[in-house]
Design a protein around this motif. Structure first.
Motif, PDB file in Angstrom:
ATOM      1  N   ASN A  50     -18.513  10.745  25.311  1.00 20.47           N
ATOM      2  CA  ASN A  50     -18.026  10.901  25.516  1.00 20.47           C
ATOM      3  C   ASN A  50     -16.831  11.525  24.954  1.00 20.47           C
ATOM      4  N   VAL A  51     -15.197  11.843  26.025  1.00 26.51           N
ATOM      5  CA  VAL A  51     -14.194  12.249  25.718  1.00 26.51           C
ATOM      6  C   VAL A  51     -13.579  11.996  26.280  1.00 26.51           C
ATOM      7  N   VAL A  52     -12.499  11.687  25.823  1.00 26.24           N
ATOM      8  CA  VAL A  52     -11.266  10.717  26.154  1.00 26.24           C
ATOM      9  C   VAL A  52     -10.088  10.717  24.909  1.00 26.24           C
ATOM     10  N   THR A  53      -8.668  10.409  25.589  1.00 27.01           N
ATOM     11  CA  THR A  53      -8.125  10.944  24.703  1.00 27.01           C
ATOM     12  C   THR A  53      -7.560   9.778  24.226  1.00 27.01           C
ATOM     13  N   HIS A  54      -6.771  10.312  23.087  1.00 31.01           N
ATOM     14  CA  HIS A  54      -7.203   9.530  21.544  1.00 31.01           C
ATOM     15  C   HIS A  54      -5.377   9.031  21.422  1.00 31.01           C
ATOM     16  N   PHE A  55      -4.623   8.422  20.846  1.00 34.33           N
ATOM     17  CA  PHE A  55      -3.148   8.829  21.208  1.00 34.33           C
ATOM     18  C   PHE A  55      -3.247   7.370  20.074  1.00 34.33           C
ATOM     19  N   ASN A  56      -1.756   8.597  19.139  1.00 35.95           N
ATOM     20  CA  ASN A  56      -1.406   7.578  18.693  1.00 35.95           C
ATOM     21  C   ASN A  56       0.093   6.457  18.521  1.00 35.95           C
ATOM     22  N   LEU A  57      -0.602   4.916  18.554  1.00 32.60           N
ATOM     23  CA  LEU A  57       0.603   5.148  19.244  1.00 32.60           C
ATOM     24  C   LEU A  57       1.514   4.597  18.584  1.00 32.60           C
ATOM     25  N   ASP A  58       2.070   4.793  17.293  1.00 27.36           N
ATOM     26  CA  ASP A  58       3.382   5.022  16.674  1.00 27.36           C
ATOM     27  C   ASP A  58       4.326   6.159  16.768  1.00 27.36           C
ATOM     28  N   MET A  59       3.557   6.803  16.810  1.00 30.53           N
ATOM     29  CA  MET A  59       4.504   7.830  17.943  1.00 30.53           C
ATOM     30  C   MET A  59       4.630   7.911  18.995  1.00 30.53           C
ATOM     31  N   LEU A  60       3.740   6.713  19.795  1.00 29.62           N
ATOM     32  CA  LEU A  60       4.065   7.103  21.346  1.00 29.62           C
ATOM     33  C   LEU A  60       5.357   6.298  21.413  1.00 29.62           C
ATOM     34  N   GLU A  61       5.875   4.312  20.347  1.00 30.21           N
ATOM     35  CA  GLU A  61       6.538   4.054  20.258  1.00 30.21           C
ATOM     36  C   GLU A  61       8.289   4.725  20.264  1.00 30.21           C
ATOM     37  N   GLU A  62       7.178   5.240  18.942  1.00 28.92           N
ATOM     38  CA  GLU A  62       8.649   6.341  18.596  1.00 28.92           C
ATOM     39  C   GLU A  62       9.559   6.764  19.225  1.00 28.92           C
ATOM     40  N   VAL A  63       9.523   7.504  20.821  1.00 24.67           N
ATOM     41  CA  VAL A  63       9.437   8.134  21.743  1.00 24.67           C
ATOM     42  C   VAL A  63       9.914   7.342  23.010  1.00 24.67           C
ATOM     43  N   GLY A  64       9.026   5.732  23.094  1.00 20.61           N
ATOM     44  CA  GLY A  64       9.376   5.785  23.940  1.00 20.61           C
ATOM     45  C   GLY A  64       8.528   5.742  25.494  1.00 20.61           C
ATOM     46  N   LEU A  65       6.980   6.148  25.010  1.00 25.02           N
ATOM     47  CA  LEU A  65       6.031   6.076  25.481  1.00 25.02           C
ATOM     48  C   LEU A  65       5.123   5.006  25.333  1.00 25.02           C
ATOM     49  N   ASP A  66       4.629   4.552  26.688  1.00 21.31           N
ATOM     50  CA  ASP A  66       3.216   3.868  26.903  1.00 21.31           C
ATOM     51  C   ASP A  66       1.947   4.983  26.889  1.00 21.31           C
ATOM     52  N   VAL A  67       0.726   3.645  26.655  1.00 18.16           N
ATOM     53  CA  VAL A  67      -0.518   4.639  26.940  1.00 18.16           C
ATOM     54  C   VAL A  67      -0.329   5.282  28.489  1.00 18.16           C
ATOM     55  N   PRO A  68      -0.804   5.915  29.538  1.00 15.97           N
ATOM     56  CA  PRO A  68      -0.587   6.523  30.058  1.00 15.97           C
ATOM     57  C   PRO A  68      -1.457   5.880  30.494  1.00 15.97           C
ATOM     58  N   SER A  69      -1.601   5.535  32.373  1.00 12.97           N
ATOM     59  CA  SER A  69      -2.513   4.893  33.238  1.00 12.97           C
ATOM     60  C   SER A  69      -3.754   6.166  33.562  1.00 12.97           C
ATOM     61  N   SER A  70      -4.737   5.371  33.999  1.00 11.14           N
ATOM     62  CA  SER A  70      -6.189   6.536  33.779  1.00 11.14           C
ATOM     63  C   SER A  70      -6.129   7.675  35.112  1.00 11.14           C
ATOM     64  N   ASP A  71      -4.972   7.244  35.766  1.00 10.87           N
ATOM     65  CA  ASP A  71      -4.949   9.284  36.568  1.00 10.87           C
ATOM     66  C   ASP A  71      -3.687   9.682  36.627  1.00 10.87           C
ATOM     67  N   TRP A  72      -3.428   9.493  35.125  1.00 10.64           N
ATOM     68  CA  TRP A  72      -2.557  10.523  34.792  1.00 10.64           C
ATOM     69  C   TRP A  72      -2.119  12.187  34.825  1.00 10.64           C
ATOM     70  N   ASP A  73      -1.632  13.039  34.814  1.00 10.83           N
ATOM     71  CA  ASP A  73      -1.966  14.355  35.553  1.00 10.83           C
ATOM     72  C   ASP A  73      -1.199  15.714  34.975  1.00 10.83           C
ATOM     73  N   GLU A  74      -1.389  16.902  34.619  1.00  6.95           N
ATOM     74  CA  GLU A  74      -0.864  17.322  34.497  1.00  6.95           C
ATOM     75  C   GLU A  74       0.834  17.694  34.098  1.00  6.95           C
ATOM     76  N   THR A  75       1.734  16.773  35.294  1.00  8.66           N
ATOM     77  CA  THR A  75       2.908  17.329  34.686  1.00  8.66           C
ATOM     78  C   THR A  75       3.524  15.731  33.642  1.00  8.66           C
ATOM     79  N   GLU A  76       2.575  14.413  33.889  1.00  8.92           N
ATOM     80  CA  GLU A  76       2.601  13.774  32.280  1.00  8.92           C
ATOM     81  C   GLU A  76       2.175  14.009  31.659  1.00  8.92           C
ATOM     82  N   PHE A  77       0.939  15.174  31.555  1.00  5.97           N
ATOM     83  CA  PHE A  77       0.410  15.349  29.833  1.00  5.97           C
ATOM     84  C   PHE A  77       1.309  15.921  29.438  1.00  5.97           C
TER      85      PHE A  77
END
Length: 422
Positions: free
Chosen positions: A155-182
């Protein structure tokens, strides 16, 4: 006179039948198993094929896999053209691994045979068949005929680098994230790190992944029955406008070039924080010891999951179709999927997905399993090779900023319609 002619005719027919039976007997002499060949794209299953070959020959001592054609190809459309060349040149494999993108193409070109006759005579098939996920298998059931048994899918899903997310204070978004959050994530993850530009997002630049992007806008390349382009909609235009803007307006993604067009390499090297891919890059993530997780694509107006499955099909030019069917069935078996699909593709057997997916990263790995129930197939009509090439040509111009978004989408729309009218 009539008796003499009748006797002569019987002698001739008897000789022919004897010769035919003799030839078949010679082909299947004791100690000389029937030789079969396989075609795959590139070195697919290269490390696992030896074990699969050995097990198949233990289970079927009268059969052997004599040759494996590793067909070098840039993509599936190129692969199908080269398979057709192999067949035309008299070097047809008996069994071919085919992605969903080629199912209708091979059937329409009579390059693969329906398996119905062999399935009807196989008492074990029905129970075995139940374990194949019906949605994933459906791509190879055309016009009431079964053309292959599915093996792996993606399939196609979004892959996140968790170390990079942590560096900017973000967690993996919820499954219903939208354009604004993206856009919030893409902006936060685009920055300078040790004097090097790091991007929040990598542009999907091939048909399968771009199709997934379109689906999440409520758009698609083609209409529902794949007889005409569906790119003449506001949703399709918005989808391509966003891809253009991510590069040239927001600058959250690099322009796809020879250096930046490989999302797997950029993600592995820490040059990009979010990429749209399936399960196929997991061997690369594992080798690089990546800290990552996955989530559905953002909801840009719709939230859908795309799928593409692959199956083992029997060539119409196989000299041993019954034996080739046995090989195709084995290659989609529980044993084959457990042995070969630890990483990379997702197993198509429900039991194997449930057993094996939890054994491997990422944390949200069962997203792969649950998405099978809601996924829609990639659109791949008989003219898929030409449609994919049209997309690639126009999208390259768009990403090079050599054509306006409206002209890009309209150009694809018109050319795809011309191809489908042929």
């Amino acid at each position: 006179m009539k008796k003499g002619l009748t006797f002569l005719f019987m002698c001739i027919m008897g000789s022919l039948l004897f010769a035919s039976g003799n030839q078949e007997a010679e082909e299947k002499q004791a100690g000389e198993p029937v030789e079969l060949s396989i075609a795959v794209m590139g070195n697919y299953l290269g490390n696992e094929m030896g074990a699969l070959k050995a097990e198949f020959e233990v289970e079927n001592p009268d059969l052997t896999i004599e040759a494996i054609h590793n067909v070098a190809a840039n993509d599936w459309s190129d692969y199908f053209v080269k398979i057709r060349t192999l067949i035309a040149g008299g070097d047809s494999p008996d069994v071919m691994y085919v992605a969903i993108e080629g199912a209708q193409y091979l059937a329409a070109k009579n390059m693969a045979i329906p398996l119905d006759e062999y399935i009807a005579n196989d008492p074990t098939f029905r129970d075995d068949y139940k374990d194949l996920h019906p949605k994933l298998q459906s791509a190879f059931e055309l016009n009431g005929h079964v053309y292959g048994t599915v093996f792996g899918w993606n399939n196609v899903v979004t892959h996140f680098n968790l170390d990079m997310l942590e560096e900017v204070g973000l967690d993996v978004p919820s499954s219903d994230w939208d354009e604004t959050e993206f856009l919030k994530y893409a902006k936060a993850l685009t920055r300078e790190v040790d004097g090097q530009k790091v991007f929040g997002f990598s542009i999907p630049d091939f048909y399968f992944v771009t199709s997934a992007w379109l689906y999440n806008y409520g758009a698609s390349f083609l209409n529902e029955d794949m007889t005409a382009s569906a790119l003449d909609t506001p949703e399709a235009l918005a989808a391509f406008q966003m891809l253009y803007d991510l590069v040239y307006k927001y600058k959250y993604a690099p322009q796809p070039t020879a250096d930046t067009a490989n999302p797997i390499a950029m993600f592995t090297n820490g040059q990009v924080a979010m990429v749209l891919l399936g399960r196929w890059p997991l061997p690369s993530w594992k080798e690089a010891d990546m800290n990552f997780d996955i989530q559905y694509l953002p909801n840009f107006g719709a939230q859908k999951v795309i799928f593409g499955s692959g199956a083992w099909v029997v060539s119409s030019q196989s000299k041993h179709p019954e034996e080739a069917y046995k090989l195709a069935k084995f290659l989609s078996s529980e044993y084959a999927q457990k042995s070969a699909l630890k990483l990379d593709a997702i197993p198509t057997r429900i039991s194997v997905m449930d057993e094996m997916l939890p054994q491997y990263a990422p944390e949200n790995t069962m997203l792969y399993r649950e998405s099978a129930d809601i996924a829609s197939p990639v659109q791949a009509p008989e003219a898929y090779p030409e449609i994919a090439q049209i997309f690639s040509r126009y999208f390259s111009l768009l990403m090079a900023d050599e054509i306006a978004v409206e002209d890009c989408v309209l150009g694809m729309h018109n050319e795809i319609n011309n191809v489908l009218k042929k």
